[in-house]
Design a protein around this motif. Sequence first.
Motif: not given
Length: 329
Positions: A98-100, A286-290, A299-304
């Motif tokens: 959802t957040t992505e 930030a390295a993933f762009g956007g 950040a939410q995805t990396i964390f989880n």
Amino acid sequence: MIRDVLFPVIYGLVIFLAGMKVMETALSRLAGPLLSRALDKATSTPLKGMAASALLSALLQSSTAVTVLTIGMVNAGLLSYSRTLGIILGSNIGTCLTTELIGLNISGLAAPLLAGSLSLWAAAVILGELPPRTRPAGEALRRAAAPLQFISLALAGFALVLWGIAVMQSIGPALEASGLFRWFMAQAATSALWGLAAGACLTALLHSSAAVIGMAMGLAASGVMPPEIGIAIVLGANIGTCFTAVVSAIGGSASGMFVALSHVALNVGGALLFLPFTGPLAVWSAAFGGGAASQLAHAQTIFNVVCSLLALPLCYLPLWTRLERRWQS
């Protein structure tokens, strides 16, 4: 202040939550009948449970729904506690979808997506009301009408989510001029615990981590909130989302409560582990762009994902099976 900040926040939040509820309900009706059987069959190992739970949470757009259902199955004796550990890990990964999607900054598509999805829903309803036909193709279309209704409603719910985000983003200039917000930013600059606490409390009150993260993404996108503070709020939202699971386990079995507490331990432990590294996490995301909103989503995805992978080996310890046998004896 009330007209420029409070009203848009409430208005946008109501639209956002309504969209989430429509989307969750439609997807639950579409995939719900298969949920219990899928969880039971796909949890023979923690890794399989994590993969299945991530997929189901992404489909249902709610990690809480999967966690609460899991607690109910454990309380009913349909699922052993040791088989739920992978489900808990996977539910946190699946909910990142959802957040992505929100982070793609496609809020401008909300109106056409809503209009198109409602038109598709109306067509599906009309198709489902047609009299039975003798031709196989016509009967197949009638059978496809119900799933098509739920899919179109899920798209309509997502359009409402995008609309709510756009409304909440509109408060940026007024909020930046607010003395209270400047005070909060000054406090958060000295300690990320302020952002963590704000995210946890708001999520516990709203019962939706996606709503709180969406608000933070809106503020970050408007430029009034630094990514580091937004990431601290994201970490706090992952703690607050445990509240519903704990409430649902009250009065149930010891195994059900332990499932809820395991969820709390994973999210609280992970948040505290990542909190000192909000700066590096902001750089990595930030390295993933956007833009700034995408940065919080990443950040939410990396964390989880990192937390779940770190905790996965612990799920294979024989300790959990021995504890379960002790409770049942």
